[in-house]
Design a protein around this motif. Structure first.
Motif, mmCIF file in Angstrom:
data_model
loop_
_atom_site.group_PDB
_atom_site.id
_atom_site.type_symbol
_atom_site.label_atom_id
_atom_site.label_comp_id
_atom_site.label_asym_id
_atom_site.label_seq_id
_atom_site.Cartn_x
_atom_site.Cartn_y
_atom_site.Cartn_z
ATOM 1 N N GLY A 197 0.826 -1.218 0.000
ATOM 2 C CA GLY A 197 0.000 0.000 0.000
ATOM 3 C C GLY A 197 0.848 1.252 0.000
ATOM 4 O O GLY A 197 0.528 2.228 0.695
ATOM 5 N N ALA A 198 1.908 1.252 -0.811
ATOM 6 C CA ALA A 198 2.925 2.304 -0.718
ATOM 7 C C ALA A 198 2.781 3.401 -1.763
ATOM 8 O O ALA A 198 3.674 4.237 -1.886
ATOM 9 C CB ALA A 198 4.318 1.686 -0.827
ATOM 10 N N SER A 199 1.679 3.445 -2.491
ATOM 11 C CA SER A 199 1.556 4.443 -3.557
ATOM 12 C C SER A 199 0.991 5.775 -3.085
ATOM 13 O O SER A 199 1.084 6.776 -3.785
ATOM 14 C CB SER A 199 0.682 3.893 -4.685
ATOM 15 N N ARG A 200 0.384 5.793 -1.893
ATOM 16 C CA ARG A 200 -0.224 7.030 -1.391
ATOM 17 C C ARG A 200 -0.427 6.912 0.115
ATOM 18 O O ARG A 200 -0.159 5.869 0.717
ATOM 19 C CB ARG A 200 -1.552 7.318 -2.083
ATOM 20 N N GLY A 201 -0.896 8.008 0.720
ATOM 21 C CA GLY A 201 -1.228 7.984 2.138
ATOM 22 C C GLY A 201 -0.057 7.640 3.031
ATOM 23 O O GLY A 201 1.097 7.998 2.758
ATOM 24 N N LEU A 202 -0.341 6.928 4.105
ATOM 25 C CA LEU A 202 0.693 6.605 5.082
ATOM 26 C C LEU A 202 1.773 5.711 4.482
ATOM 27 O O LEU A 202 2.956 5.875 4.797
ATOM 28 C CB LEU A 202 0.059 5.924 6.294
ATOM 29 N N GLY A 203 1.388 4.779 3.631
ATOM 30 C CA GLY A 203 2.385 3.899 3.037
ATOM 31 C C GLY A 203 3.452 4.660 2.279
ATOM 32 O O GLY A 203 4.647 4.372 2.402
ATOM 33 N N LEU A 204 3.039 5.650 1.497
ATOM 34 C CA LEU A 204 3.998 6.455 0.748
ATOM 35 C C LEU A 204 4.840 7.303 1.678
ATOM 36 O O LEU A 204 6.056 7.449 1.481
ATOM 37 C CB LEU A 204 3.264 7.338 -0.265
ATOM 38 N N GLU A 205 4.232 7.874 2.712
ATOM 39 C CA GLU A 205 5.006 8.683 3.653
ATOM 40 C C GLU A 205 6.051 7.835 4.385
ATOM 41 O O GLU A 205 7.180 8.286 4.616
ATOM 42 C CB GLU A 205 4.081 9.361 4.653
ATOM 43 N N LEU A 206 5.702 6.618 4.755
ATOM 44 C CA LEU A 206 6.672 5.744 5.408
ATOM 45 C C LEU A 206 7.788 5.367 4.437
ATOM 46 O O LEU A 206 8.967 5.297 4.826
ATOM 47 C CB LEU A 206 5.984 4.485 5.928
ATOM 48 N N ALA A 207 7.433 5.120 3.180
ATOM 49 C CA ALA A 207 8.456 4.814 2.181
ATOM 50 C C ALA A 207 9.414 5.991 2.002
ATOM 51 O O ALA A 207 10.632 5.809 1.896
ATOM 52 C CB ALA A 207 7.796 4.448 0.852
ATOM 53 N N TRP A 211 5.237 -5.554 15.621
ATOM 54 C CA TRP A 211 4.481 -4.446 16.172
ATOM 55 C C TRP A 211 3.176 -4.251 15.398
ATOM 56 O O TRP A 211 3.181 -4.152 14.167
ATOM 57 C CB TRP A 211 5.279 -3.146 16.092
ATOM 58 N N ALA A 212 2.074 -4.177 16.110
ATOM 59 C CA ALA A 212 0.805 -3.724 15.536
ATOM 60 C C ALA A 212 0.652 -2.265 15.946
ATOM 61 O O ALA A 212 0.730 -1.946 17.135
ATOM 62 C CB ALA A 212 -0.357 -4.561 16.055
ATOM 63 N N VAL A 213 0.460 -1.392 14.978
ATOM 64 C CA VAL A 213 0.468 0.045 15.262
ATOM 65 C C VAL A 213 -0.822 0.694 14.775
ATOM 66 O O VAL A 213 -1.190 0.573 13.601
ATOM 67 C CB VAL A 213 1.671 0.741 14.598
ATOM 68 N N ASP A 214 -1.506 1.364 15.679
ATOM 69 C CA ASP A 214 -2.680 2.172 15.344
ATOM 70 C C ASP A 214 -2.197 3.593 15.064
ATOM 71 O O ASP A 214 -1.771 4.291 15.982
ATOM 72 C CB ASP A 214 -3.661 2.152 16.520
ATOM 73 N N PRO A 215 -2.247 4.041 13.808
ATOM 74 C CA PRO A 215 -1.725 5.375 13.494
ATOM 75 C C PRO A 215 -2.658 6.506 13.894
ATOM 76 O O PRO A 215 -2.258 7.669 13.882
ATOM 77 C CB PRO A 215 -1.553 5.321 11.976
ATOM 78 N N GLY A 216 -3.920 6.182 14.226
ATOM 79 C CA GLY A 216 -4.897 7.224 14.517
ATOM 80 C C GLY A 216 -5.571 7.724 13.250
ATOM 81 O O GLY A 216 -5.214 7.349 12.131
ATOM 82 N N ASP A 217 -6.568 8.578 13.421
ATOM 83 C CA ASP A 217 -7.267 9.155 12.272
ATOM 84 C C ASP A 217 -6.306 10.014 11.453
ATOM 85 O O ASP A 217 -5.504 10.773 12.015
ATOM 86 C CB ASP A 217 -8.441 10.019 12.730
ATOM 87 N N MET A 218 -6.438 9.902 10.135
ATOM 88 C CA MET A 218 -5.589 10.682 9.247
ATOM 89 C C MET A 218 -6.405 11.181 8.064
ATOM 90 O O MET A 218 -7.449 10.595 7.724
ATOM 91 C CB MET A 218 -4.413 9.833 8.738
ATOM 92 N N ARG A 219 -5.915 12.222 7.439
ATOM 93 C CA ARG A 219 -6.573 12.793 6.268
ATOM 94 C C ARG A 219 -6.084 12.044 5.027
ATOM 95 O O ARG A 219 -5.150 12.468 4.345
ATOM 96 C CB ARG A 219 -6.257 14.278 6.151
#
Length: 256
Positions: free
Chosen positions: A28-38, A200-208
């Motif tokens: 899931g690395a093309s957008r959102g959190l996945g891209l930001e982590l990448a 680790w299971a991580v809850d990132p919280g609500d995001m835009r």
């Protein structure tokens, strides 16, 4: 006379190749959190194997990430057996994965098309099956393929993206929340079975994000923080390497 050849230490150091940068696999690395982590991992010197279902969006991400670090981008779904094999092979080709980030998710397994999140009483069963396949079975299957690489890597780690819907009962979030709860439990069991790894299971919280907007059609979610704001929490996780377990990004960020 001493005929031992004189070696310039600077030349010796230059001739010794540096240790290969670690490899991360991110779904899931093309957008959102996945891209930001990448992006963050690329900045921190990681090499990347990234995937997402939309080939055009992934190609754009690959162009950006490839300018920063060695990047292999493979479009496809984590539900597809052959695609998961290709991801594992790509990571092995770079020397083996040291980190797996299971970020790919689906809300309902089908296009909401502006409709509200379905109650469990009305949840189409094919969509519910897809929700569990994408959010639970795909990540577990990818873990199985990458475990030999992660075990062999110094500091091997797995990050499974969770949600507060896994622990709180929200109307309309039954399918997604149940799948994330299952992923949480699978993470905990895996941690008990693989004590040499960090899981680790991580809850990132609500995001835009686009996915969050799909859950609230027609509503203004501009008050939610952007995904980039939670990246420091994940950096802290990788830096401090706390015990395997379930964490909230908000709590991790408090220690940054």
């Amino acid at each position: 006379m001493d005929n031992t050849p004189v070696t310039d230490t600077a030349d010796t150091a230059a001739a010794t190749p540096p240790a290969a940068a670690p490899v991360a696999v991110i779904t899931g690395a093309s957008r959102g959190l996945g891209l930001e982590l990448a992006r963050a991992l690329a900045e921190d010197g990681w090499r990347l194997v990234v995937t997402a279902r939309n080939p055009d969006e992934l190609a754009a991400a690959e162009a950006e990430l490839g300018a920063r670090t060695e990047t292999v981008a493979l479009p496809g779904s984590v539900v597809d057996d052959d695609h998961r094999e290709r991801l594992a092979q790509a990571a092995a080709g770079l020397g083996g994965a040291a980190l797996l980030v299971n970020n790919a998710s689906t809300l309902t397994g089908y296009d909401l098309a502006g409709a509200p999140m379905p109650a469990l009483a009305d949840f189409p069963l094919p969509g519910l099956l897809e929700t569990f396949e994408v959010n639970v079975l795909g990540p577990v299957a990818l873990v199985q393929l990458l475990l030999p690489q992660l075990r062999a890597a110094p500091g091997g780690a797995i990050v499974n993206l969770s949600s507060d819907a896994a622990v709180e009962a929200y109307p309309g979030w039954g399918g997604y929340g149940a799948a994330k709860a299952a992923l949480d439990h699978a993470s905990a069991v895996l941690a008990a079975e693989e004590p040499a790894l960090r899981v680790w299971a991580v809850d990132p919280g609500d995001m835009r994000t686009r996915m969050h907007q799909e859950a609230f059609p027609g509503e203004d979610i501009s008050d939610r923080p952007l995904p980039a704001t939670v990246v420091p929490a994940f950096r802290a996780l990788l830096r401090d390497r706390p015990a395997s377990g379930r964490y909230r990004a908000a709590d991790l960020s408090a220690g940054v």
